[in-house]
Design a protein around this motif. Structure first.
Motif, PDB file in Angstrom:
ATOM      1  N   GLY A 134      30.314  27.127  50.159  1.00 20.98           N
ATOM      2  CA  GLY A 134      29.900  28.397  49.566  1.00 20.98           C
ATOM      3  C   GLY A 134      31.010  29.420  49.581  1.00 20.98           C
ATOM      4  O   GLY A 134      31.011  30.355  48.789  1.00 20.98           O
ATOM      5  N   THR A 135      31.947  29.280  50.500  1.00 17.54           N
ATOM      6  CA  THR A 135      33.093  30.186  50.548  1.00 17.54           C
ATOM      7  C   THR A 135      34.345  29.475  50.043  1.00 17.54           C
ATOM      8  O   THR A 135      35.064  29.985  49.195  1.00 17.54           O
ATOM      9  CB  THR A 135      33.330  30.690  51.987  1.00 17.54           C
ATOM     10  N   HIS A 136      34.580  28.279  50.562  1.00 19.69           N
ATOM     11  CA  HIS A 136      35.812  27.562  50.214  1.00 19.69           C
ATOM     12  C   HIS A 136      35.579  26.324  49.360  1.00 19.69           C
ATOM     13  O   HIS A 136      36.512  25.786  48.778  1.00 19.69           O
ATOM     14  CB  HIS A 136      36.553  27.150  51.484  1.00 19.69           C
ATOM     15  N   ASP A 173      52.415  31.607  56.605  1.00 21.16           N
ATOM     16  CA  ASP A 173      52.017  31.029  55.322  1.00 21.16           C
ATOM     17  C   ASP A 173      51.252  32.058  54.489  1.00 21.16           C
ATOM     18  O   ASP A 173      50.749  33.059  55.017  1.00 21.16           O
ATOM     19  CB  ASP A 173      51.294  29.682  55.478  1.00 21.16           C
ATOM     20  N   SER A 225      48.411  32.032  52.931  1.00 21.70           N
ATOM     21  CA  SER A 225      47.046  31.567  52.678  1.00 21.70           C
ATOM     22  C   SER A 225      46.233  32.630  51.948  1.00 21.70           C
ATOM     23  O   SER A 225      45.388  32.304  51.125  1.00 21.70           O
ATOM     24  CB  SER A 225      46.366  31.177  53.990  1.00 21.70           C
ATOM     25  N   ASP A 226      46.467  33.892  52.254  1.00 18.92           N
ATOM     26  CA  ASP A 226      45.758  34.957  51.558  1.00 18.92           C
ATOM     27  C   ASP A 226      46.662  35.671  50.560  1.00 18.92           C
ATOM     28  O   ASP A 226      46.383  36.808  50.164  1.00 18.92           O
ATOM     29  CB  ASP A 226      45.158  35.940  52.569  1.00 18.92           C
ATOM     30  N   ASP A 265      49.263  40.038  51.061  1.00 16.66           N
ATOM     31  CA  ASP A 265      48.625  40.055  52.360  1.00 16.66           C
ATOM     32  C   ASP A 265      49.591  39.607  53.452  1.00 16.66           C
ATOM     33  O   ASP A 265      49.632  40.189  54.539  1.00 16.66           O
ATOM     34  CB  ASP A 265      47.417  39.114  52.307  1.00 16.66           C
ATOM     35  N   ARG A 283      51.879  42.387  54.381  1.00 16.27           N
ATOM     36  CA  ARG A 283      51.239  43.369  55.267  1.00 16.27           C
ATOM     37  C   ARG A 283      51.230  42.879  56.709  1.00 16.27           C
ATOM     38  O   ARG A 283      51.503  43.622  57.640  1.00 16.27           O
ATOM     39  CB  ARG A 283      49.799  43.635  54.810  1.00 16.27           C
ATOM     40  N   LEU A 284      50.905  41.590  56.896  1.00 19.91           N
ATOM     41  CA  LEU A 284      50.863  41.027  58.244  1.00 19.91           C
ATOM     42  C   LEU A 284      52.253  41.036  58.883  1.00 19.91           C
ATOM     43  O   LEU A 284      52.411  41.340  60.063  1.00 19.91           O
ATOM     44  CB  LEU A 284      50.319  39.596  58.197  1.00 19.91           C
ATOM     45  N   TYR A 333      49.346  29.215  49.876  1.00 20.60           N
ATOM     46  CA  TYR A 333      49.812  28.331  50.956  1.00 20.60           C
ATOM     47  C   TYR A 333      51.291  27.968  50.820  1.00 20.60           C
ATOM     48  O   TYR A 333      51.691  26.833  51.046  1.00 20.60           O
ATOM     49  CB  TYR A 333      48.946  27.066  51.059  1.00 20.60           C
ATOM     50  N   ALA A 361      44.691  42.339  48.217  1.00 23.30           N
ATOM     51  CA  ALA A 361      44.534  40.935  47.852  1.00 23.30           C
ATOM     52  C   ALA A 361      43.151  40.510  48.278  1.00 23.30           C
ATOM     53  O   ALA A 361      42.550  41.097  49.154  1.00 23.30           O
ATOM     54  CB  ALA A 361      45.575  40.088  48.564  1.00 23.30           C
ATOM     55  N   GLY A 362      42.642  39.513  47.633  1.00 23.99           N
ATOM     56  CA  GLY A 362      41.331  39.032  48.056  1.00 23.99           C
ATOM     57  C   GLY A 362      41.129  37.630  47.577  1.00 23.99           C
ATOM     58  O   GLY A 362      41.279  37.347  46.391  1.00 23.99           O
ATOM     59  N   TRP A 363      40.801  36.770  48.471  1.00 23.84           N
ATOM     60  CA  TRP A 363      40.627  35.361  48.162  1.00 23.84           C
ATOM     61  C   TRP A 363      39.167  35.039  48.371  1.00 23.84           C
ATOM     62  O   TRP A 363      38.703  34.933  49.503  1.00 23.84           O
ATOM     63  CB  TRP A 363      41.518  34.538  49.074  1.00 23.84           C
ATOM     64  N   GLN A 364      38.420  34.968  47.303  1.00 23.45           N
ATOM     65  CA  GLN A 364      36.990  34.722  47.428  1.00 23.45           C
ATOM     66  C   GLN A 364      36.553  33.974  46.186  1.00 23.45           C
ATOM     67  O   GLN A 364      35.853  34.500  45.333  1.00 23.45           O
ATOM     68  CB  GLN A 364      36.268  36.066  47.550  1.00 23.45           C
ATOM     69  N   ASN A 420      41.173  32.188  55.046  1.00 22.64           N
ATOM     70  CA  ASN A 420      40.716  32.928  53.890  1.00 22.64           C
ATOM     71  C   ASN A 420      39.772  34.034  54.303  1.00 22.64           C
ATOM     72  O   ASN A 420      38.751  33.800  54.909  1.00 22.64           O
ATOM     73  CB  ASN A 420      40.058  31.965  52.918  1.00 22.64           C
ATOM     74  N   ARG A 421      40.149  35.204  53.933  1.00 23.96           N
ATOM     75  CA  ARG A 421      39.434  36.383  54.360  1.00 23.96           C
ATOM     76  C   ARG A 421      38.170  36.559  53.540  1.00 23.96           C
ATOM     77  O   ARG A 421      38.074  36.104  52.418  1.00 23.96           O
ATOM     78  CB  ARG A 421      40.350  37.575  54.141  1.00 23.96           C
ATOM     79  N   ARG A 425      35.172  39.571  52.428  1.00 21.40           N
ATOM     80  CA  ARG A 425      34.644  40.931  52.557  1.00 21.40           C
ATOM     81  C   ARG A 425      33.165  40.894  52.934  1.00 21.40           C
ATOM     82  O   ARG A 425      32.559  41.911  53.138  1.00 21.40           O
ATOM     83  CB  ARG A 425      34.801  41.675  51.240  1.00 21.40           C
ATOM     84  N   ARG A 426      32.616  39.681  52.981  1.00 19.88           N
ATOM     85  CA  ARG A 426      31.183  39.579  53.202  1.00 19.88           C
ATOM     86  C   ARG A 426      30.776  39.673  54.659  1.00 19.88           C
ATOM     87  O   ARG A 426      29.612  39.686  54.969  1.00 19.88           O
ATOM     88  CB  ARG A 426      30.667  38.277  52.594  1.00 19.88           C
ATOM     89  N   ASP A 469      50.417  32.448  63.187  1.00 15.58           N
ATOM     90  CA  ASP A 469      49.814  31.335  62.446  1.00 15.58           C
ATOM     91  C   ASP A 469      49.297  30.256  63.384  1.00 15.58           C
ATOM     92  O   ASP A 469      48.360  29.517  63.050  1.00 15.58           O
ATOM     93  CB  ASP A 469      50.832  30.683  61.494  1.00 15.58           C
TER      94      ASP A 469
END
Lengths: 333, 333
Positions: A59-61, A216, A218-219, A223, A226-227, A269, A320-323, B4-5, B7-8, B37
């Motif tokens: 449902g997410t990935h 990496d 991943s996001d 993102d 920022r990290l 990635y 950024a948003g990975w959804q 993977n982030r 917002r939910r 990581d």
């Protein structure tokens, strides 16, 4: 690794363990047969254990109808990608599967096969598995690798004067997600593409020699910047014109904002790293010699935060948003 | 470890990482700051990495109202229990938390604190954390320890002529579950008791010297005997009269069948081992000297399967089942 059994799932943990032990012969560097309480691995001399965990949740990935071998491969890959970011050589993979009642055993088997197949490409192997009942399917991966103690490229290591570089291209995840949104309901080949993560292990091992900091994406690149800025206490600038965009991305984007949304969407990635300017040419050659690609995309300065330099202006790094499945459906299918 | 982030969830993974890094100072043997990581640990000379994963899922192993610090402690303990069964010394713990939307950040923080507190008792520490959105709460634990390469007591090592022994008492999990069922709805102190797992690390390290095979009794003695018989290809006999029953268990059971159901229910997390008869006295003294208890409960013979010797008769080992919340409610509360 054996935990609390449940009668509520059609996969019996013991049978699954027995299947794992039959299917994945031990001796792949493991000192204990698969299915024992734990896995055991002998460290190579002078190396340190590098350990990570990352999960993919239905449902997410991925969706219920996602090809399970691809889900397993992706679950292995996202963990190996974390090892790549620390320049580590992968050794072992473990899967903890969360499985709802009625899940066919073939699903768990295909996930395991997919994970083993991907790990084996990098000479690591599935050395343990576990199942738990739960309301949705999830694959929690755990990877152990061996790194060099003084070449772990901590996120906190970037310094003013370093260059910023990335492996591969930027926006591959965003491009896949755009195809998915365009179709309303994700097509099978798009789901596969979204799950097709190639951990940059060869590049990571080569780059750990020069990287002052590595992680990496991943996001996504934004993102990760920022990290990096936060962990190292530096000012990170991405020069937009230098970004090696994924093929087809520029053509799909109508506005600069569109382009950024796709480029920084996440799920790439790749490896993002800081390194001394004098080391860049050698690092670039080393990656190219291994069939990869390294591109300078910005610089590290004194200060704080992550910034984007675009047409001579410096603006805050866009979000950024990975959804991937959020916009097509609130529920898993 | 950063994935993977979403917002939910009300817990932002980045904020949670920042909180972890602030709360659990690095340097506890870890070579990378918490939130990188991956985690990195230096192996002690001559030791092998022992790696395990085990998960607690809401509705199966704990309820929404279970005290989160206890849930975290239990998630740490069930993983350390697996390390104990391989005679390993724990070094590092990682938590991957699955968190539904609306979960207060305090829950994740309390789980982490509980895990760290328990691990620290055994000189291991929380070195990494990750969060993922999902429909129910779950705590996936991952533990790394250091073992001795020739003292891993594989499940497959038991031989005909060995004695069978257990640490601690038998049926502690069954007794706790019986209290839970008697009350209809589990009381807070009973939930705590069910989650109060004490990994037998001190005993495991001492016993690895003599154990030909060792495993933990997470699903009870009967179940562990079946696993031992299968992995070693032997005939395992438990002599019922020798079982060191948990205090109060015999009084609660009206029939021998009741007594067995409680004794073999599971959730004991003791160590079950096979060892040479000549080694038993020394092993027993070693465990007693460390404040523990070791009881001979049976023997290993040539043949197959797990058996119970009761009043001169040998019967097949009764089934075991660890499902504390199944009978009180199909849903989590």
């Amino acid at each position: 690794m054996v935990g609390n059994r449940s009668r509520r799932t059609e996969i019996d943990e013991r049978e699954f363990h027995a299947w794992l032990a039959r299917t994945f012969p031990s001796g792949h560097g493991g000192l204990l047969p698969l299915g024992d309480d734990a896995a055991a691995l002998r460290p190579p001399p002078g190396r340190v254990a590098v350990l990570t965990t990352d999960a993919l949740v239905e449902g997410t990935h991925f969706l219920r109808r996602s090809p399970p071998a691809r889900v397993g491969a992706a679950a292995a890959a996202v963990n190996l990608s974390d090892l790549a970011a620390k320049g580590a050589t992968p050794a072992a993979l473990l899967f903890a599967l969360v499985i709802p009642p009625g899940t066919p055993r073939a699903w768990a088997e295909a996930v395991s096969r997919g994970g083993e197949r991907l790990a084996a490409r990098y000479r690591a192997h599935l050395v343990g598995g576990d199942t738990k009942p739960g309301p949705v399917r999830a694959v929690v991966g755990l990877a152990l690798g061996w790194g060099r103690p003084n070449r772990l490229a901590p996120r906190s290591g970037a310094r003013a004067g370093d260059l910023l570089a990335t492996t591969g291209v930027v926006g591959r995840g965003g491009l896949a997600a755009a195809h998915l949104r365009a179709k309303g309901r994700p097509a099978r080949h798009v789901l596969c593409e979204l799950l097709d993560v190639r951990p940059r292990l060869v590049e990571g091992r080569a780059l750990a020699r020069w990287a002052t900091a590595m992680l990496d994406t991943s996001d996504g690149v934004a993102d990760a910047c920022r990290l990096l800025a936060q962990a190292s206490g530096v000012h990170v600038v991405v020069e937009e014109r230098r970004l090696p965009l994924a093929p087809g991305l520029a053509a799909l984007a109508r506005t600069p904002a569109d382009r950024r949304a796709l480029a920084f969407f996440g799920g790439d990635y790749e490896l993002l790293l800081a390194l001394r300017p004098r080391d860049f040419p050698r690092a670039e050659r080393a990656v190219r010699a291994r069939g990869g690609r390294l591109t300078r995309i910005g610089r590290i300065e004194a200060g704080r935060g992550a910034w984007l330099e675009s047409n001579g202006r410096t603006i805050p790094m866009p979000p950024a948003g990975w959804q991937p499945f959020e916009r097509t459906s609130g529920r898993s299918r």
